[in-house]
Design a protein around this motif. Structure first.
Motif, PDB file in Angstrom:
ATOM      1  N   LEU A  66      -2.416  51.043  -6.326  1.00  0.00           N
ATOM      2  CA  LEU A  66      -1.287  50.258  -5.837  1.00  0.00           C
ATOM      3  C   LEU A  66      -1.755  48.815  -5.782  1.00  0.00           C
ATOM      4  CD1 LEU A  66      -0.570  52.703  -2.902  1.00  0.00           C
ATOM      5  CD2 LEU A  66       0.638  52.607  -5.071  1.00  0.00           C
ATOM      6  N   GLN A  67      -1.029  47.952  -6.475  1.00  0.00           N
ATOM      7  CA  GLN A  67      -1.459  46.556  -6.586  1.00  0.00           C
ATOM      8  C   GLN A  67      -0.486  45.650  -5.843  1.00  0.00           C
ATOM      9  OE1 GLN A  67      -1.065  46.250 -10.835  1.00  0.00           O
ATOM     10  NE2 GLN A  67      -3.064  47.178 -11.233  1.00  0.00           N
ATOM     11  N   LEU A  68      -1.026  44.728  -5.085  1.00  0.00           N
ATOM     12  CA  LEU A  68      -0.193  43.688  -4.484  1.00  0.00           C
ATOM     13  C   LEU A  68      -0.326  42.433  -5.337  1.00  0.00           C
ATOM     14  CD1 LEU A  68       1.545  42.338  -2.316  1.00  0.00           C
ATOM     15  CD2 LEU A  68      -0.577  41.818  -1.087  1.00  0.00           C
ATOM     16  N   VAL A  69       0.803  41.981  -5.845  1.00  0.00           N
ATOM     17  CA  VAL A  69       0.800  40.806  -6.716  1.00  0.00           C
ATOM     18  C   VAL A  69       1.642  39.720  -6.046  1.00  0.00           C
ATOM     19  CG1 VAL A  69       1.327  39.946  -9.018  1.00  0.00           C
ATOM     20  CG2 VAL A  69       0.553  42.303  -8.734  1.00  0.00           C
ATOM     21  N   ILE A  70       1.013  38.583  -5.719  1.00  0.00           N
ATOM     22  CA  ILE A  70       1.724  37.471  -5.074  1.00  0.00           C
ATOM     23  C   ILE A  70       1.809  36.330  -6.082  1.00  0.00           C
ATOM     24  CG2 ILE A  70       1.715  35.810  -3.176  1.00  0.00           C
ATOM     25  CD1 ILE A  70       0.036  37.770  -1.550  1.00  0.00           C
ATOM     26  N   ASP A  71       3.013  35.932  -6.438  1.00  0.00           N
ATOM     27  CA  ASP A  71       3.228  34.857  -7.424  1.00  0.00           C
ATOM     28  C   ASP A  71       2.390  35.083  -8.690  1.00  0.00           C
ATOM     29  OD1 ASP A  71       4.975  33.632  -5.696  1.00  0.00           O
ATOM     30  OD2 ASP A  71       3.586  32.044  -5.081  1.00  0.00           O
ATOM     31  N   GLY A  72       2.263  36.331  -9.088  1.00  0.00           N
ATOM     32  CA  GLY A  72       1.520  36.636 -10.301  1.00  0.00           C
ATOM     33  C   GLY A  72       0.020  36.812 -10.113  1.00  0.00           C
ATOM     34  N   TYR A  73      -0.501  36.524  -8.906  1.00  0.00           N
ATOM     35  CA  TYR A  73      -1.934  36.730  -8.649  1.00  0.00           C
ATOM     36  C   TYR A  73      -2.151  38.111  -8.036  1.00  0.00           C
ATOM     37  CZ  TYR A  73      -2.498  31.596  -8.693  1.00  0.00           C
ATOM     38  OH  TYR A  73      -2.507  30.274  -9.024  1.00  0.00           O
ATOM     39  N   LEU A  74      -3.155  38.812  -8.488  1.00  0.00           N
ATOM     40  CA  LEU A  74      -3.530  40.068  -7.835  1.00  0.00           C
ATOM     41  C   LEU A  74      -4.176  39.723  -6.494  1.00  0.00           C
ATOM     42  CD1 LEU A  74      -3.695  43.159  -8.174  1.00  0.00           C
ATOM     43  CD2 LEU A  74      -6.020  42.838  -9.046  1.00  0.00           C
ATOM     44  N   ALA A  75      -3.534  40.112  -5.388  1.00  0.00           N
ATOM     45  CA  ALA A  75      -4.020  39.731  -4.055  1.00  0.00           C
ATOM     46  C   ALA A  75      -4.848  40.834  -3.412  1.00  0.00           C
ATOM     47  CB  ALA A  75      -2.833  39.386  -3.164  1.00  0.00           C
ATOM     48  N   GLY A  76      -4.777  42.040  -3.970  1.00  0.00           N
ATOM     49  CA  GLY A  76      -5.527  43.154  -3.399  1.00  0.00           C
ATOM     50  C   GLY A  76      -4.965  44.449  -3.924  1.00  0.00           C
ATOM     51  N   ILE A  81      -2.631  31.937   2.539  1.00  0.00           N
ATOM     52  CA  ILE A  81      -1.789  31.150   3.449  1.00  0.00           C
ATOM     53  C   ILE A  81      -1.533  29.724   2.923  1.00  0.00           C
ATOM     54  CG2 ILE A  81      -1.695  30.099   5.759  1.00  0.00           C
ATOM     55  CD1 ILE A  81      -2.797  32.747   6.861  1.00  0.00           C
ATOM     56  N   PRO A  82      -2.553  29.001   2.415  1.00  0.00           N
ATOM     57  CA  PRO A  82      -2.262  27.650   1.919  1.00  0.00           C
ATOM     58  C   PRO A  82      -1.196  27.651   0.807  1.00  0.00           C
ATOM     59  CG  PRO A  82      -4.620  27.945   2.159  1.00  0.00           C
ATOM     60  CD  PRO A  82      -3.990  29.295   2.366  1.00  0.00           C
ATOM     61  N   LEU A  83      -1.168  28.698   0.009  1.00  0.00           N
ATOM     62  CA  LEU A  83      -0.163  28.811  -1.054  1.00  0.00           C
ATOM     63  C   LEU A  83       1.218  29.112  -0.477  1.00  0.00           C
ATOM     64  CD1 LEU A  83       0.402  29.221  -4.203  1.00  0.00           C
ATOM     65  CD2 LEU A  83      -0.009  31.653  -3.771  1.00  0.00           C
ATOM     66  N   LEU A  84       1.226  29.889   0.636  1.00  0.00           N
ATOM     67  CA  LEU A  84       2.481  30.452   1.139  1.00  0.00           C
ATOM     68  C   LEU A  84       3.142  29.611   2.231  1.00  0.00           C
ATOM     69  CD1 LEU A  84       1.217  34.152   1.401  1.00  0.00           C
ATOM     70  CD2 LEU A  84       2.664  33.188  -0.412  1.00  0.00           C
ATOM     71  N   SER A  85       2.453  28.545   2.727  1.00  0.00           N
ATOM     72  CA  SER A  85       3.007  27.842   3.890  1.00  0.00           C
ATOM     73  C   SER A  85       3.797  26.593   3.507  1.00  0.00           C
ATOM     74  CB  SER A  85       1.893  27.515   4.884  1.00  0.00           C
ATOM     75  OG  SER A  85       0.796  26.959   4.220  1.00  0.00           O
ATOM     76  N   ASP A  86       4.423  26.627   2.330  1.00  0.00           N
ATOM     77  CA  ASP A  86       5.181  25.455   1.871  1.00  0.00           C
ATOM     78  C   ASP A  86       6.684  25.601   2.102  1.00  0.00           C
ATOM     79  OD1 ASP A  86       5.697  27.456   0.093  1.00  0.00           O
ATOM     80  OD2 ASP A  86       5.111  26.346  -1.703  1.00  0.00           O
ATOM     81  N   ASN A  87       7.088  26.637   2.861  1.00  0.00           N
ATOM     82  CA  ASN A  87       8.520  26.848   3.141  1.00  0.00           C
ATOM     83  C   ASN A  87       9.330  27.114   1.867  1.00  0.00           C
ATOM     84  OD1 ASN A  87      10.648  27.134   4.987  1.00  0.00           O
ATOM     85  ND2 ASN A  87      11.301  24.991   4.733  1.00  0.00           N
ATOM     86  N   GLN A  88       8.647  27.537   0.836  1.00  0.00           N
ATOM     87  CA  GLN A  88       9.329  27.919  -0.400  1.00  0.00           C
ATOM     88  C   GLN A  88       9.219  29.442  -0.555  1.00  0.00           C
ATOM     89  OE1 GLN A  88      10.756  25.444  -2.546  1.00  0.00           O
ATOM     90  NE2 GLN A  88      10.298  24.258  -0.702  1.00  0.00           N
ATOM     91  N   SER A  89      10.036  29.987  -1.437  1.00  0.00           N
ATOM     92  CA  SER A  89       9.966  31.438  -1.605  1.00  0.00           C
ATOM     93  C   SER A  89       8.842  31.817  -2.581  1.00  0.00           C
ATOM     94  CB  SER A  89      11.313  32.000  -2.048  1.00  0.00           C
ATOM     95  OG  SER A  89      11.465  31.867  -3.416  1.00  0.00           O
ATOM     96  N   HIS A  90       8.200  32.939  -2.284  1.00  0.00           N
ATOM     97  CA  HIS A  90       7.085  33.442  -3.094  1.00  0.00           C
ATOM     98  C   HIS A  90       7.341  34.906  -3.408  1.00  0.00           C
ATOM     99  CE1 HIS A  90       4.618  29.840  -2.578  1.00  0.00           C
ATOM    100  NE2 HIS A  90       5.213  29.755  -1.400  1.00  0.00           N
ATOM    101  N   THR A  91       6.918  35.279  -4.595  1.00  0.00           N
ATOM    102  CA  THR A  91       7.196  36.636  -5.066  1.00  0.00           C
ATOM    103  C   THR A  91       6.099  37.595  -4.631  1.00  0.00           C
ATOM    104  OG1 THR A  91       8.270  35.679  -6.965  1.00  0.00           O
ATOM    105  CG2 THR A  91       7.685  37.988  -7.137  1.00  0.00           C
ATOM    106  N   PHE A  92       6.486  38.648  -3.931  1.00  0.00           N
ATOM    107  CA  PHE A  92       5.564  39.711  -3.522  1.00  0.00           C
ATOM    108  C   PHE A  92       5.988  40.977  -4.250  1.00  0.00           C
ATOM    109  CE2 PHE A  92       3.111  38.329   0.278  1.00  0.00           C
ATOM    110  CZ  PHE A  92       3.624  37.040   0.398  1.00  0.00           C
ATOM    111  N   GLU A  93       5.098  41.518  -5.053  1.00  0.00           N
ATOM    112  CA  GLU A  93       5.432  42.742  -5.776  1.00  0.00           C
ATOM    113  C   GLU A  93       4.352  43.802  -5.561  1.00  0.00           C
ATOM    114  OE1 GLU A  93       6.271  42.412  -9.983  1.00  0.00           O
ATOM    115  OE2 GLU A  93       6.824  44.542 -10.074  1.00  0.00           O
ATOM    116  N   ILE A  94       4.791  45.041  -5.367  1.00  0.00           N
ATOM    117  CA  ILE A  94       3.854  46.170  -5.292  1.00  0.00           C
ATOM    118  C   ILE A  94       4.031  46.968  -6.580  1.00  0.00           C
ATOM    119  CG2 ILE A  94       3.150  48.234  -4.023  1.00  0.00           C
ATOM    120  CD1 ILE A  94       4.835  46.940  -1.637  1.00  0.00           C
ATOM    121  N   GLN A  95       2.946  47.099  -7.327  1.00  0.00           N
ATOM    122  CA  GLN A  95       3.008  47.860  -8.567  1.00  0.00           C
ATOM    123  C   GLN A  95       2.188  49.139  -8.415  1.00  0.00           C
ATOM    124  OE1 GLN A  95       1.650  45.037 -11.547  1.00  0.00           O
ATOM    125  NE2 GLN A  95       3.719  44.249 -11.768  1.00  0.00           N
ATOM    126  N   VAL A  96       2.659  50.189  -9.044  1.00  0.00           N
ATOM    127  CA  VAL A  96       1.911  51.444  -9.046  1.00  0.00           C
ATOM    128  C   VAL A  96       1.401  51.654 -10.467  1.00  0.00           C
ATOM    129  CG1 VAL A  96       1.911  53.892  -8.487  1.00  0.00           C
ATOM    130  CG2 VAL A  96       3.505  52.348  -7.313  1.00  0.00           C
TER     131      VAL A  96
END
Ligand SMILES: *[C@@H]1O[C@H](CO)[C@@H](O)[C@H](O)[C@H]1NC(C)=O
Ligand SMILES: *[C@@H]1O[C@H](CO)[C@@H](O)[C@H](O)[C@H]1NC(C)=O
Ligand SMILES: *[C@@H]1O[C@H](CO)[C@@H](O)[C@H](O)[C@H]1NC(C)=O
Ligand SMILES: *[C@@H]1O[C@H](CO)[C@@H](O)[C@H](O)[C@H]1NC(C)=O
Ligand SMILES: *[C@@H]1O[C@H](CO)[C@@H](O)[C@H](O)[C@H]1NC(C)=O
Ligand SMILES: *[C@@H]1O[C@H](CO)[C@@H](O)[C@H](O)[C@H]1NC(C)=O
Ligand SMILES: *[C@@H]1O[C@H](CO)[C@@H](O)[C@H](O)[C@H]1NC(C)=O
Ligand SMILES: *[C@@H]1O[C@H](CO)[C@@H](O)[C@H](O)[C@H]1NC(C)=O
Ligand SMILES: *[C@@H]1O[C@H](CO)[C@@H](O)[C@H](O)[C@H]1NC(C)=O
Ligand SMILES: *[C@@H]1O[C@H](CO)[C@@H](O)[C@H](O)[C@H]1NC(C)=O
Length: 694
Positions: free
Chosen positions: A304-314, A354-369
């Motif tokens: 199970l992959q967590l992808v934030i704005d296209g980056y693999l976050a964990g 957090i530095p990427l996410l604290s700009d009050n803009q929307s960010h894409t969070f996707e869970i891939q299997v």
């Protein structure tokens, strides 16, 4: 054995038509399409999990007089439903005080009809919440999956035991303190337990869910905000699980600007064609037993992959949950599989984002299997094109820095290697050229490291998240794919710069054999062993197990609540079970034995002084020892009855022999009922003793 009025053909026919869990349509349509029968093992595994009343109950208790800790066996009868149990450490939850009933509901023909209720915060102070879920059922029914939501956020995932004619009951307690901020506000409750009923499948589910609110001197620091990644359907009174890969598990989120810590948790389990993912073969081998036998592919590896704005976050490499109909139902009554009543969530520290996410803009969070596909010529790759389906949601837990308006820092640097994958497969042939057996193996490893620099009101620090994971699975299929031996291990080490770490190992082996002798009978014989060994220091979003443990049940609380830096939870089950279907009698039979050993130990930092003079009691001794055992329970169940149940708190053994009534708490007793074990006996009983026992 007991006749179960179970007609296999009816079961098979039923299973092909029914939609017992979310979205069974796809694999059933495939099975019915006649392009080739699904591999019988996979079909039966899938069917087995849905067969409800296949289990024999003894009418007389087994004789086990040689067992020192044996007890009067518990089996269901008309006045006493069979008590099912998930072995778990008891959690702190005071009786009396501030309580609220959240749901009293019967799930009968409840497919697509979740329970809808409302929650309002109680009129009392609290910093902790626990849930108590009681379920009864009688008749025949499949195991079912249930998801509970507060609005669009999943807060509890559970599944059901399969009922008996005389009835079953279970109680599960769960600490919910991580969701404190949500419990401080009104919420819509959406509890989805999809069930189908007809003349054959008669079991409905009577449920009562109560919450207890209390105040503990707390070492738990719950998140200030919880933001879901879900299908967000609560406004339509619908559950918000994503069904993957049919849909994408993705949300665009705007996070608070002043986060100082953020953790992502993933709730996910395979259903339908993906329920037994760990028994799948390599994609290039799915037709190895001929084109009338199609095995499930994409390998037995899932990520199970967590992808934030296209980056693999964990990533989360899932624990293989087995539901109560899984493999052979005889394994799981009345002791259900590890985590069957409480499907736990893996956590990923996303503070470096957090530095990427604290700009009050929307960010894409996707869970891939993801699984792995290969072409049989040495080319393999991670794929999200797996079978249907996984039920997936996620959550972002956020802790705020109230002294600043926005958090700044550097963008995360992500170094995530492509997983290293080694595949192997070979076939043995008979003299006439047909495939006699398939041997396969897969090894996967992955390392991931993410870091950034964070400026908060507490100053500047470098924050990081690291994961090192390995997976191996090997197996043999023979007898036209009807016999399977498989062995799997998942190991991991997760490390956060916050001081949190989690190291774990999930071994699993299954040997199963399906036979269809001439005349129409069908038998399945299986053995299995599985474990969940977790050492966790500190905590992320969910409290460390030692913090929620009911320490008031320790032999003496004279020295107050023990404090640890972490815990070891070692959990092991093994068993033997059989299933026999006799179409001529329109009956099926089941039997089985399962043994379980669970221990919870607290871990203390650094070396400790061992009390030598023998005048101190075990509790003090325990609190001073590194890795000291808080709780242990060993149970054995045979043919539907518990025959051994030994529980110990802080090394003092209490045998459970007094069951007042099945619908009441068992007689808990007091300290006087403990058989004191010598302090010597406690020494050397390390947290990993069970590892050796395995
Ligand atoms: C039902 O089970 C309970 C508990 O095992 C036992 O005490 C009782 O005698 C049983 N009743 C019947 C009718 O078998
Ligand atoms: C479920 O509840 C109904 C209605 O209260 C009751 O008639 C039935 O006996 C209950 N079933 C079980 C298994 O407890
Ligand atoms: C199945 O196998 C048979 C015999 O090898 C072959 O004749 C037939 O074309 C195959 N069918 C498909 C759909 O591959
Ligand atoms: C965040 O953005 C929204 C909409 O764009 C705006 O209304 C709000 O004031 C912004 N909040 C902060 C803290 O900048
Ligand atoms: C805010 O600053 C005060 C004083 O420096 C400190 O005590 C408090 O912990 C800070 N709060 C947060 C959320 O960091
Ligand atoms: C090949 O041999 C196996 C056993 O050795 C037998 O079960 C199978 O029916 C044979 N197949 C053919 C096509 O003769
Ligand atoms: C953070 O990491 C950078 C680069 O590795 C280093 O130069 C810096 O000194 C570190 N800062 C802190 C506060 O540790
Ligand atoms: C099927 O199993 C039953 C129960 O063991 C047995 O009595 C019966 O003879 C078997 N039928 C055949 C055809 O083997
Ligand atoms: C579980 O494994 C132990 C150790 O190998 C063995 O002695 C025991 O019989 C097994 N229990 C069951 C129910 O299979
Ligand atoms: C459980 O049932 C099976 C099948 O009837 C039987 O062979 C076995 O002896 C039973 N086990 C015990 C402990 O009674």
């Amino acid at each position: 054995m007991y006749n179960q009025e179970q007609n296999r053909d009816a079961v098979l026919a039923r299973c092909r038509k029914q939609l017992p869990k979310a979205d069974m349509r796809e694999p059933l349509a495939r099975a019915a399409a006649g392009k080739g029968l699904l591999h019988i093992v996979s079909v039966l595994l899938m069917l087995m999990t849905m067969i409800r009343s296949t289990f024999a109950l003894l009418t007389t208790p087994p004789q086990l007089s040689n067992q020192r800790h044996s007890l009067t066996s518990r089996a269901a009868n008309e006045s006493f439903p069979l008590e099912c149990v998930q072995v778990a450490p008891p959690i702190m939850s005071p009786t009396g005080g501030c309580q609220q009933t959240l749901m009293v509901h019967t799930f009968a023909a409840s497919y697509g009809q979740p329970f809808i209720g409302t929650y309002s915060p109680p009129d009392c102070e609290f910093n902790r919440i626990t849930f108590n879920l009681i379920v009864t059922s009688a008749g025949r029914q499949f195991d079912r999956l249930a998801l509970m939501f507060f609005d669009d956020t999943e807060i509890f995932r559970t599944s059901t035991a399969e009922p008996t004619r005389d009835g079953i009951i279970w109680t599960y307690n769960k600490d919910m303190s991580s969701y404190l901020s949500m419990f401080k506000k009104p919420q819509k409750i959406v509890f989805d337990l999809g069930n189908l009923m007809d003349d054959t499948y008669t079991g409905s589910w009577n449920t009562t869910l109560a919450a207890t609110f209390f105040t503990a001197e707390d070492t738990i620091e719950p998140a200030d905000v919880v933001i879901p990644v879900s299908a967000r359907r609560s406004a339509e009174n619908a559950p918000s699980g994503f069904v993957v890969p049919g849909s994408k598990a993705v949300n665009d989120l705007v996070l608070p600007r002043n986060a100082k810590k953020a953790v992502f948790s993933i709730s996910a389990c395979g259903q339908a064609a993906e329920e037994f993912w760990w028994s799948n073969v390599l994609t290039s081998d799915t037709q190895v037993f001929g084109n009338h036998t199609t095995l499930y592919g994409h390998s037995p590896f899932r990520e199970l992959q967590l992808v934030i704005d296209g980056y693999l976050a964990g990533v989360s490499w899932p624990f293989p949950v087995i539901f109560t109909g899984g493999i052979v139902p005889g394994f799981w009554r009345p002791i259900v599989g590890i985590d069957a009543f409480d499907l736990r969530e893996d956590e990923i520290d996303i503070t470096p984002f957090i530095p990427l996410l604290s700009d009050n803009q929307s960010h894409t969070f996707e869970i891939q299997v993801a699984g792995i596909d290969d072409d049989g010529r040495g080319n393999e790759y991670i794929t999200t094109n797996i079978e249907s389906n996984w039920i997936v949601t996620g959550k972002v837990f956020v802790w705020l820095d109230s002294n600043i308006s926005s958090t700044t820092g550097t963008l995360p640097s992500v170094s995530a290697s492509v997983p290293t994958i080694h595949l192997h497969s070979a076939t043995q042939h008979t003299v006439n050229g047909t495939v006699a057996s398939l041997d396969y193996s897969i090894e996967v490893s992955r390392n991931l490291y993410i870091e950034s620099t964070l400026h908060t009101s507490a100053g500047t620090k470098n924050v990081s998240w690291k994961q090192d994971l390995t997976f191996s699975n090997s197996g043999t299929l023979s007898n036209k794919g009807n016999d399977q031996i498989m062995r799997q291990t998942t190991t991991g080490s997760h490390l956060s710069s916050s001081g949190y770490s989690r190291t774990y190992e999930y071994p699993l082996w299954v040997i199963s054999s399906i036979n269809e002798p001439p005349g129409g009978n069908l038998t399945i014989d299986a053995k299995m062993g599985r474990g969940k060994y977790v050492q966790e220091l500190g905590d992320l979003a969910y409290p460390n197990d030692w913090k929620t443990f009911d320490y008031t049940r320790l032999p003496s609380t004279l020295y107050g609540k023990p404090t640890f830096s972490g815990s070891n939870v070692n959990n092991w089950q093994n068993g033997t079970a059989s299933y026999l279907s006799v179409p001529a009698q329109k009956r099926s039979y089941g039997s089985g034995s399962t043994e379980q050993l669970l221990s919870l130990s607290g871990i203390t930092d650094g070396p400790v002084a061992v009390v030598q003079d023998g005048t101190h009691n075990a509790a003090m001794h325990m609190a001073q020892q590194r890795g000291e055992e808080l709780y242990r329970r060993r149970m054995v169940a045979t043919n539907g009855s518990v025959v051994v149940d030994v529980e110990s708190f802080g090394g003092q053994v209490r045998e459970k022999s007094t069951y007042v009534a099945a619908n009441q708490e068992y007689n808990d007793g007091g300290v006087h009922e403990f058989a004191m074990e010598g302090v010597r006996a406690l020494l050397g009983r390390g947290a990993y003793a069970m590892m050796r026992w395995r």
